[in-house]
Design a protein around this motif. Structure first.
Motif, PDB file in Angstrom:
ATOM      1  N   GLU A 155      -1.719  -1.035   4.644  1.00  0.00           N
ATOM      2  CA  GLU A 155      -1.744   0.431   4.649  1.00  0.00           C
ATOM      3  C   GLU A 155      -1.036   1.065   5.836  1.00  0.00           C
ATOM      4  OE1 GLU A 155      -5.071   4.048   4.424  1.00  0.00           O
ATOM      5  OE2 GLU A 155      -5.696   1.981   4.779  1.00  0.00           O
ATOM      6  N   THR A 156      -1.240   0.553   7.040  1.00  0.00           N
ATOM      7  CA  THR A 156      -0.664   1.192   8.233  1.00  0.00           C
ATOM      8  C   THR A 156       0.567   0.456   8.742  1.00  0.00           C
ATOM      9  OG1 THR A 156      -2.149  -0.025   9.721  1.00  0.00           O
ATOM     10  CG2 THR A 156      -2.906   2.113   8.913  1.00  0.00           C
ATOM     11  N   ALA A 157       1.117  -0.429   7.914  1.00  0.00           N
ATOM     12  CA  ALA A 157       2.342  -1.140   8.297  1.00  0.00           C
ATOM     13  C   ALA A 157       3.530  -0.189   8.307  1.00  0.00           C
ATOM     14  CB  ALA A 157       2.604  -2.301   7.346  1.00  0.00           C
ATOM     15  N   VAL A 158       4.481  -0.490   9.181  1.00  0.00           N
ATOM     16  CA  VAL A 158       5.746   0.235   9.235  1.00  0.00           C
ATOM     17  C   VAL A 158       6.865  -0.794   9.222  1.00  0.00           C
ATOM     18  CG1 VAL A 158       7.227   1.789  10.561  1.00  0.00           C
ATOM     19  CG2 VAL A 158       4.743   2.153  10.532  1.00  0.00           C
ATOM     20  N   VAL A 159       7.815  -0.631   8.316  1.00  0.00           N
ATOM     21  CA  VAL A 159       8.962  -1.529   8.207  1.00  0.00           C
ATOM     22  C   VAL A 159      10.217  -0.701   8.456  1.00  0.00           C
ATOM     23  CG1 VAL A 159      10.253  -3.102   6.714  1.00  0.00           C
ATOM     24  CG2 VAL A 159       7.746  -2.994   6.555  1.00  0.00           C
ATOM     25  N   GLY A 160      11.045  -1.131   9.398  1.00  0.00           N
ATOM     26  CA  GLY A 160      12.237  -0.379   9.753  1.00  0.00           C
ATOM     27  C   GLY A 160      13.350  -0.511   8.733  1.00  0.00           C
ATOM     28  N   ASP A 161      14.516  -0.045   9.103  1.00  0.00           N
ATOM     29  CA  ASP A 161      15.689  -0.109   8.229  1.00  0.00           C
ATOM     30  C   ASP A 161      16.324  -1.500   8.263  1.00  0.00           C
ATOM     31  OD1 ASP A 161      15.343   2.603   7.725  1.00  0.00           O
ATOM     32  OD2 ASP A 161      16.772   3.213   9.281  1.00  0.00           O
ATOM     33  N   ASN A 162      16.997  -1.849   7.165  1.00  0.00           N
ATOM     34  CA  ASN A 162      17.807  -3.070   7.086  1.00  0.00           C
ATOM     35  C   ASN A 162      17.017  -4.335   7.398  1.00  0.00           C
ATOM     36  OD1 ASN A 162      20.195  -1.567   6.485  1.00  0.00           O
ATOM     37  ND2 ASN A 162      20.330  -1.024   8.651  1.00  0.00           N
ATOM     38  N   VAL A 163      15.795  -4.382   6.881  1.00  0.00           N
ATOM     39  CA  VAL A 163      14.939  -5.562   7.041  1.00  0.00           C
ATOM     40  C   VAL A 163      15.088  -6.449   5.811  1.00  0.00           C
ATOM     41  CG1 VAL A 163      12.535  -6.354   7.125  1.00  0.00           C
ATOM     42  CG2 VAL A 163      13.287  -4.430   8.552  1.00  0.00           C
ATOM     43  N   SER A 164      15.108  -7.761   6.031  1.00  0.00           N
ATOM     44  CA  SER A 164      15.112  -8.728   4.939  1.00  0.00           C
ATOM     45  C   SER A 164      13.883  -9.610   5.056  1.00  0.00           C
ATOM     46  CB  SER A 164      16.371  -9.607   4.988  1.00  0.00           C
ATOM     47  OG  SER A 164      17.537  -8.851   4.771  1.00  0.00           O
ATOM     48  N   MET A 165      13.227  -9.853   3.923  1.00  0.00           N
ATOM     49  CA  MET A 165      12.088 -10.770   3.917  1.00  0.00           C
ATOM     50  C   MET A 165      12.108 -11.584   2.641  1.00  0.00           C
ATOM     51  SD  MET A 165       8.816  -8.222   3.263  1.00  0.00           S
ATOM     52  CE  MET A 165       9.299  -7.016   4.498  1.00  0.00           C
ATOM     53  N   HIS A 222       0.843  -1.189   0.000  1.00  0.00           N
ATOM     54  CA  HIS A 222       0.000   0.000   0.000  1.00  0.00           C
ATOM     55  C   HIS A 222       0.881   1.243   0.000  1.00  0.00           C
ATOM     56  CE1 HIS A 222      -3.011   2.963   1.171  1.00  0.00           C
ATOM     57  NE2 HIS A 222      -3.948   2.048   0.931  1.00  0.00           N
ATOM     58  N   PRO A 223       0.557   2.249  -0.801  1.00  0.00           N
ATOM     59  CA  PRO A 223       1.417   3.438  -0.871  1.00  0.00           C
ATOM     60  C   PRO A 223       1.504   4.227   0.428  1.00  0.00           C
ATOM     61  CG  PRO A 223      -0.607   3.757  -2.141  1.00  0.00           C
ATOM     62  CD  PRO A 223      -0.547   2.313  -1.779  1.00  0.00           C
ATOM     63  N   ALA A 224       0.575   4.009   1.353  1.00  0.00           N
ATOM     64  CA  ALA A 224       0.651   4.708   2.640  1.00  0.00           C
ATOM     65  C   ALA A 224       1.575   4.021   3.626  1.00  0.00           C
ATOM     66  CB  ALA A 224      -0.743   4.835   3.259  1.00  0.00           C
ATOM     67  N   ALA A 225       1.925   2.756   3.374  1.00  0.00           N
ATOM     68  CA  ALA A 225       2.832   2.047   4.278  1.00  0.00           C
ATOM     69  C   ALA A 225       4.170   2.771   4.328  1.00  0.00           C
ATOM     70  CB  ALA A 225       3.018   0.613   3.796  1.00  0.00           C
ATOM     71  N   LYS A 226       4.849   2.638   5.478  1.00  0.00           N
ATOM     72  CA  LYS A 226       6.139   3.306   5.655  1.00  0.00           C
ATOM     73  C   LYS A 226       7.236   2.243   5.703  1.00  0.00           C
ATOM     74  CE  LYS A 226       3.980   7.083   8.231  1.00  0.00           C
ATOM     75  NZ  LYS A 226       3.900   7.803   9.534  1.00  0.00           N
ATOM     76  N   VAL A 227       8.130   2.322   4.740  1.00  0.00           N
ATOM     77  CA  VAL A 227       9.177   1.313   4.596  1.00  0.00           C
ATOM     78  C   VAL A 227      10.537   2.009   4.657  1.00  0.00           C
ATOM     79  CG1 VAL A 227      10.166  -0.468   3.114  1.00  0.00           C
ATOM     80  CG2 VAL A 227       7.675  -0.156   3.214  1.00  0.00           C
ATOM     81  N   GLY A 228      11.415   1.513   5.515  1.00  0.00           N
ATOM     82  CA  GLY A 228      12.724   2.113   5.705  1.00  0.00           C
ATOM     83  C   GLY A 228      13.690   1.803   4.572  1.00  0.00           C
ATOM     84  N   LYS A 229      14.951   2.038   4.828  1.00  0.00           N
ATOM     85  CA  LYS A 229      15.985   1.859   3.800  1.00  0.00           C
ATOM     86  C   LYS A 229      16.782   0.584   4.060  1.00  0.00           C
ATOM     87  CE  LYS A 229      19.224   4.848   6.343  1.00  0.00           C
ATOM     88  NZ  LYS A 229      18.293   5.144   7.452  1.00  0.00           N
ATOM     89  N   GLY A 230      17.528   0.156   3.053  1.00  0.00           N
ATOM     90  CA  GLY A 230      18.304  -1.072   3.173  1.00  0.00           C
ATOM     91  C   GLY A 230      17.428  -2.304   3.204  1.00  0.00           C
ATOM     92  N   ILE A 231      16.360  -2.316   2.375  1.00  0.00           N
ATOM     93  CA  ILE A 231      15.391  -3.415   2.362  1.00  0.00           C
ATOM     94  C   ILE A 231      15.784  -4.437   1.296  1.00  0.00           C
ATOM     95  CG2 ILE A 231      12.972  -4.040   2.088  1.00  0.00           C
ATOM     96  CD1 ILE A 231      13.586  -2.226   4.506  1.00  0.00           C
TER      97      ILE A 231
END
Length: 270
Positions: free
Chosen positions: A170-180, A149-158
């Motif tokens: 939509e309301t998800a938040v993903v921090g920095d340096n996450v791997s999935m 979702h474009p409103a989700a907040k995704v950090g860097k180094g993904i």
């Protein structure tokens, strides 16, 4: 970043390496010359190349490449977005054992391409251009099999490996340096329309097929085993597994998302 400033390019070791790899790729496989020239060698910076690649992937007859290129160029003028894109590229190169060059993610890896396209959609969302953001989200889903979702907040180094069937709400938040890995869902648990999606800390590793549901926190540098269903908060530096997921041990190292070690009976990298 001034896209046309040659001094910037000269001081960019990542871009210099990309150019070297691009020329080597053409020498080894001349059939790729058109692809490599149009997407890399015709540009003067990494950001220009990423903007071009995204706009070409997302274009349709109803939404021409030129319009999307103007949008992507404007989005990547945001320094935070440009910095995040560079960090994503390095993350894939360093963490994915199938990645042997910096040009691979740019040209071929749908996880990297999808996250850059999401970043354009998120920029549009923050600029109040929500309908166009939804268009980009829809095309990312169609082209890459990734629905963020474009409103989700995704950090860097993904780093999103394989990337098929990724869903981030939509309301998800993903921090920095996450791997999935593929088939990960960061979803809600019902029809509520408030803050309803997970909050993923920095340095988290999420295994293939894992489902993290609800407005719960996943602590920094934790590991979620493949196939797990996480319904409760996870403390930092823990490993969880199962359906429903339970704590089964420590994370095993300081940066599980970097080492990418998914074995439950060993420390990361051992």
């Amino acid at each position: 970043m001034a896209r046309s400033n040659p001094k910037v390019t000269e001081l960019d070791p990542i871009w210099d390496q990309i150019l070297t790899e691009a020329n080597s790729a053409i020498a080894a496989e001349p059939a790729l010359a058109g692809l490599v020239h149009s997407n890399i060698l015709h540009h003067t910076s990494l950001i220009q190349a990423l903007s071009c690649r995204a706009s070409r992937k997302l274009a349709t007859d109803a939404m021409p490449e030129q319009i999307l290129r103007e949008v992507a160029d404007a989005a990547f003028e945001n320094k935070e977005l440009a910095h995040a894109a560079r960090a994503d590229l390095v993350a894939v190169y360093e963490r994915d054992p199938a990645c042997h060059s910096l040009i691979q993610p740019i040209l071929f890896f749908k996880g990297f391409q999808a996250i850059q396209s999401y970043r354009i959609a998120h920029w549009l969302w923050t600029e109040g251009r929500k309908d166009l953001a939804y268009y980009v989200q829809s095309r990312v889903s169609e082209v890459f099999g990734v629905d963020i979702h474009p409103a989700a907040k995704v950090g860097k180094g993904i780093m999103i490996d394989h990337a098929h069937s990724i869903v981030i709400g939509e309301t998800a938040v993903v921090g920095d340096n996450v791997s999935m890995l593929h088939s990960v869902t960061l979803g809600g648990t019902g029809k509520e329309d408030d803050d309803r999606h997970p909050k993923i800390g920095n340095g988290v590793l999420i295994g293939a097929g894992a489902k993290v549901l609800g407005n719960i926190k996943i602590g920094h540098c934790s590991r979620i085993a493949a196939g797990s269903v996480v319904l409760q908060e996870v403390p930092p530096c823990k490993t969880v597994a199962g359906v429903p997921a339970k704590i089964v041990g420590e994370a095993g190292c300081d940066q599980p998302s970097v080492t990418m070690d998914q074995l439950l009976n060993a420390g990361c990298g051992q």
